[in-house]
Design an enzyme around this catalytic site. Structure first.
Site, PDB file in Angstrom:
ATOM      1  N   TYR A  70     -14.727 -12.084   1.525  1.00 15.50           N
ATOM      2  CA  TYR A  70     -15.514 -10.904   1.131  1.00 15.50           C
ATOM      3  C   TYR A  70     -16.792 -11.319   0.408  1.00 15.50           C
ATOM      4  CZ  TYR A  70     -11.800  -7.590   2.325  1.00 15.50           C
ATOM      5  OH  TYR A  70     -10.885  -6.828   3.008  1.00 15.50           O
ATOM      6  N   ASP A  85      -6.682  -3.380  -7.106  1.00 10.57           N
ATOM      7  CA  ASP A  85      -7.188  -3.868  -5.826  1.00 10.57           C
ATOM      8  C   ASP A  85      -7.483  -5.352  -5.951  1.00 10.57           C
ATOM      9  OD1 ASP A  85      -8.173  -2.763  -3.053  1.00 10.57           O
ATOM     10  OD2 ASP A  85      -9.595  -4.308  -3.665  1.00 10.57           O
ATOM     11  N   ARG A 112      -3.597   6.761   0.013  1.00  7.00           N
ATOM     12  CA  ARG A 112      -3.998   7.954   0.754  1.00  7.00           C
ATOM     13  C   ARG A 112      -2.928   8.602   1.608  1.00  7.00           C
ATOM     14  NH1 ARG A 112      -9.162   5.351   3.215  1.00  7.00           N
ATOM     15  NH2 ARG A 112      -7.721   3.623   3.022  1.00  7.00           N
ATOM     16  N   ARG A 126      -6.763  11.279  -7.713  1.00  3.40           N
ATOM     17  CA  ARG A 126      -7.987  10.503  -7.518  1.00  3.40           C
ATOM     18  C   ARG A 126      -9.243  11.365  -7.325  1.00  3.40           C
ATOM     19  NH1 ARG A 126      -9.000   6.217  -4.721  1.00  3.40           N
ATOM     20  NH2 ARG A 126     -11.073   6.994  -5.121  1.00  3.40           N
ATOM     21  N   ARG A 177       0.825  -1.225   0.000  1.00  3.89           N
ATOM     22  CA  ARG A 177       0.000   0.000   0.000  1.00  3.89           C
ATOM     23  C   ARG A 177       0.852   1.265   0.000  1.00  3.89           C
ATOM     24  NH1 ARG A 177      -5.441  -0.444   1.779  1.00  3.89           N
ATOM     25  NH2 ARG A 177      -6.122  -2.540   1.414  1.00  3.89           N
TER      26      ARG A 177
HETATM   27  O1  CP3 Z   1       0.253   0.620  -3.222  1.00  2.92           O
HETATM   28  C1  CP3 Z   1      -0.304  -0.481  -3.272  1.00  2.92           C
HETATM   29  O2  CP3 Z   1      -0.120  -1.349  -2.398  1.00  2.92           O
HETATM   30  C2  CP3 Z   1      -1.098  -0.837  -4.489  1.00  2.92           C
HETATM   31  C3  CP3 Z   1      -2.441  -1.044  -4.478  1.00  2.92           C
HETATM   32  C4  CP3 Z   1      -3.303  -1.866  -3.543  1.00  2.92           C
HETATM   33  C5  CP3 Z   1      -4.592  -1.437  -3.184  1.00  2.92           C
HETATM   34  N1  CP3 Z   1      -5.234  -2.447  -2.542  1.00  2.92           N
HETATM   35  C6  CP3 Z   1      -5.160  -0.117  -3.495  1.00  2.92           C
HETATM   36  C7  CP3 Z   1      -6.219   0.421  -2.632  1.00  2.92           C
HETATM   37  C8  CP3 Z   1      -3.148  -3.161  -3.039  1.00  2.92           C
HETATM   38  C9  CP3 Z   1      -1.938  -4.065  -3.113  1.00  2.92           C
HETATM   39  C10 CP3 Z   1      -4.382  -3.515  -2.419  1.00  2.92           C
HETATM   40  C11 CP3 Z   1      -4.634  -4.830  -1.833  1.00  2.92           C
HETATM   41  C12 CP3 Z   1      -5.806  -5.027  -0.974  1.00  2.92           C
HETATM   42  N2  CP3 Z   1      -7.077  -4.509  -1.103  1.00  2.92           N
HETATM   43  C13 CP3 Z   1      -5.823  -5.913   0.122  1.00  2.92           C
HETATM   44  C14 CP3 Z   1      -4.654  -6.747   0.550  1.00  2.92           C
HETATM   45  C15 CP3 Z   1      -3.666  -5.927   1.307  1.00  2.92           C
HETATM   46  C16 CP3 Z   1      -4.007  -5.731   2.746  1.00  2.92           C
HETATM   47  O3  CP3 Z   1      -4.068  -4.565   3.163  1.00  2.92           O
HETATM   48  O4  CP3 Z   1      -4.155  -6.727   3.441  1.00  2.92           O
HETATM   49  C17 CP3 Z   1      -7.109  -5.868   0.691  1.00  2.92           C
HETATM   50  C18 CP3 Z   1      -7.567  -6.648   1.890  1.00  2.92           C
HETATM   51  C19 CP3 Z   1      -7.897  -4.984  -0.101  1.00  2.92           C
HETATM   52  C20 CP3 Z   1      -9.318  -4.645   0.061  1.00  2.92           C
HETATM   53  C21 CP3 Z   1      -9.457  -3.190   0.312  1.00  2.92           C
HETATM   54  N3  CP3 Z   1      -9.434  -2.222  -0.673  1.00  2.92           N
HETATM   55  C22 CP3 Z   1      -9.517  -2.507   1.558  1.00  2.92           C
HETATM   56  C23 CP3 Z   1      -9.575  -3.179   2.903  1.00  2.92           C
HETATM   57  C24 CP3 Z   1      -9.528  -1.129   1.285  1.00  2.92           C
HETATM   58  C25 CP3 Z   1      -9.510   0.022   2.256  1.00  2.92           C
HETATM   59  C26 CP3 Z   1     -10.860   0.597   2.493  1.00  2.92           C
HETATM   60  C27 CP3 Z   1     -10.765   1.884   3.291  1.00  2.92           C
HETATM   61  O5  CP3 Z   1     -11.096   2.924   2.742  1.00  2.92           O
HETATM   62  O6  CP3 Z   1     -10.317   1.818   4.443  1.00  2.92           O
HETATM   63  C28 CP3 Z   1      -9.471  -0.980  -0.112  1.00  2.92           C
HETATM   64  C29 CP3 Z   1      -9.422   0.291  -0.846  1.00  2.92           C
HETATM   65  C30 CP3 Z   1      -8.097   0.623  -1.460  1.00  2.92           C
HETATM   66  N4  CP3 Z   1      -7.329  -0.234  -2.176  1.00  2.92           N
HETATM   67  C31 CP3 Z   1      -7.477   1.897  -1.450  1.00  2.92           C
HETATM   68  C32 CP3 Z   1      -6.308   1.782  -2.188  1.00  2.92           C
HETATM   69  C33 CP3 Z   1      -5.322   2.862  -2.527  1.00  2.92           C
HETATM   70  C34 CP3 Z   1      -8.035   3.150  -0.782  1.00  2.92           C
HETATM   71  C35 CP3 Z   1      -9.014   3.731  -1.723  1.00  2.92           C
HETATM   72  C36 CP3 Z   1      -9.165   5.201  -1.541  1.00  2.92           C
HETATM   73  O7  CP3 Z   1      -8.245   5.953  -1.893  1.00  2.92           O
HETATM   74  O8  CP3 Z   1     -10.239   5.606  -1.081  1.00  2.92           O
END
Ligand code: CP3
Length: 357
Positions: free
Chosen positions: A164, A89, A44, A53, A40
């Site tokens: 999920y 994602d 943000r 974004r 990640r």
């Molecule tokens: O920089 C990176 O790592 C690249 C991109 C990436 C994202 N999601 C972008 C993202 C990666 C590798 C993921 C993987 C992901 N997504 C996982 C596995 C990693 C982990 O943390 O265990 C999981 C469980 C998800 C599912 C998911 N997507 C969650 C739990 C969330 C957060 C929700 C929140 O707002 O708290 C997301 C959204 C997400 N995925 C964001 C990003 C940059 C945030 C979106 C935003 O900007 O609003």
């Protein structure tokens, strides 16, 4: 960072990527310094990410090649990390085959109609490269712009995605997931088998397009006891790793709270096992056994402490990793959104300096 589009130039870039500290560490070869990237690392915590974004929903941003490219490059430019990770994602391949889902800010993935019966499985058709043209296009552009910096592709693992799909969103207890696993093992097996086909193909698309390593996120597998992991989850995850074995790119396997599963997660087919902050890397190496590199494992909340404390904790990670066959420095889980980006940049510099051979 761009490379000339001559064949010889491309060849030079390909060998520079292959010779990068990150890929060398994954292959357990000697390195000039310990490579570092952050799960990640885009997102943000970066103001430039929030700017790009603005007004674009998360899942839509994952389908726009220019945006994927820009956001993937942002942390490489800012922090000087040793690898890029594709902006996408874990639910993108599910969305791509037509599952009605959304990512709700502050919540995570939410599924409109959860998968709970045999009839629901019909919605989980195989994925083809044509379902995710934006991924292929974005990676094509990225490998040009990244030069010698390797790109990591990724997928969610069958268990984490199943959780999920079944729960309908994030869960703390996975009660419906476990109810299906224990109560209808055949339906469960069919579900994770279908997910292994979808996610294996999603990884293959990324490697075909130019990703030089892959990571499988089984973020929530730590909810399982080892026997259940071995019986209900490991065969499906192993299929995902098998699907991309022939490409010869390093395969990383990560989960949170997986201290008791580290050996099995290596056995599933990983070349590199990701470790969260709960198990020191020297102990993790004993659990994983020889022949695998490790990735990790600074507690992401340490980054909220003063600089001296961050450095002491980072040094402890490097010290615990001193005897490993291969070590990729990372956090023990993703960067938290409120992390100071400068703390991450300083951490990259610190790891590079302290580990320089
Ligand atoms: O920089 C990176 O790592 C690249 C991109 C990436 C994202 N999601 C972008 C993202 C990666 C590798 C993921 C993987 C992901 N997504 C996982 C596995 C990693 C982990 O943390 O265990 C999981 C469980 C998800 C599912 C998911 N997507 C969650 C739990 C969330 C957060 C929700 C929140 O707002 O708290 C997301 C959204 C997400 N995925 C964001 C990003 C940059 C945030 C979106 C935003 O900007 O609003």
């Amino acid at each position: 960072m761009s490379t000339e589009r001559r064949p010889s130039g491309q060849q030079t870039t390909a060998s520079a990527v292959s010779d990068s500290a990150f890929l060398r560490a994954c292959r357990r070869e000697d390195v000039p310094h310990t490579p570092v990237w952050f799960m990640r690392q885009a997102g943000r915590s970066l103001p430039e990410y929030l700017k790009v974004r603005e007004g674009v929903p998360m899942l839509e941003s994952c389908t726009r090649p220019e945006m994927i490219k820009e956001i993937t490059l942002q942390p490489v430019r800012r922090h000087g990390v040793d690898a890029a990770v594709l902006f996408s994602d874990i639910v993108v391949p599910l969305k791509a085959i037509g599952i009605d889902l959304d990512i709700k800010p502050g919540v995570g993935p939410v599924i409109a109609d959860p998968v709970r019966t045999r009839a629901d499985l019909d919605r989980l058709r195989p994925l083809t490269p044509d379902d995710v043209p934006y991924v292929t296009e974005a990676i094509g552009m990225l490998t040009d712009d990244l030069g010698a910096t390797p790109l990591i592709g990724f997928t969610g693992a069958p268990f984490t995605l199943a959780s999920y799909l079944i729960e309908g969103g994030p869960s703390r207890t996975y009660e419906r997931t476990k109810a299906m696993m224990y109560g209808d093992p055949e339906l469960w097996a069919d579900l994770v088998e279908r997910l292994s086909v979808i996610t294996g193909e999603f990884l293959a698309v990324q490697v075909e397009a130019g990703a030089s390593a892959v990571q499988v996120f089984d973020s929530w597998a730590g909810a399982l006891a080892p026997d259940d992991y071995r019986r209900y989850v490991m065969p499906a995850s192993a299929k995902v790793f098998e699907r991309v074995a022939a490409y010869g790119v390093p395969r990383i396997h990560f989960g949170v709270g997986t201290g008791e599963l580290l050996g099995l997660m290596g056995e599933a087919g990983a070349d590199v096992v990701g470790v969260d902050w709960r198990v020191p890397l020297d102990e993790a190496a004993r659990r994983v056994g020889p022949g695998k590199a490790l990735q990790g494992n600074l507690d992401p909340t340490v980054l909220f402490a003063p600089r001296a404390a961050v450095e002491a904790k980072a040094q402890a990670v490097l010290d615990a990793a001193a005897g490993l066959e291969g070590h990729v420095f990372n956090l023990g889980h993703g960067v938290m959104p409120s992390t100071d980006p400068d703390a991450l940049t300083r951490l990259v510099e610190f790891v590079h300096e302290r580990s320089a051979r």
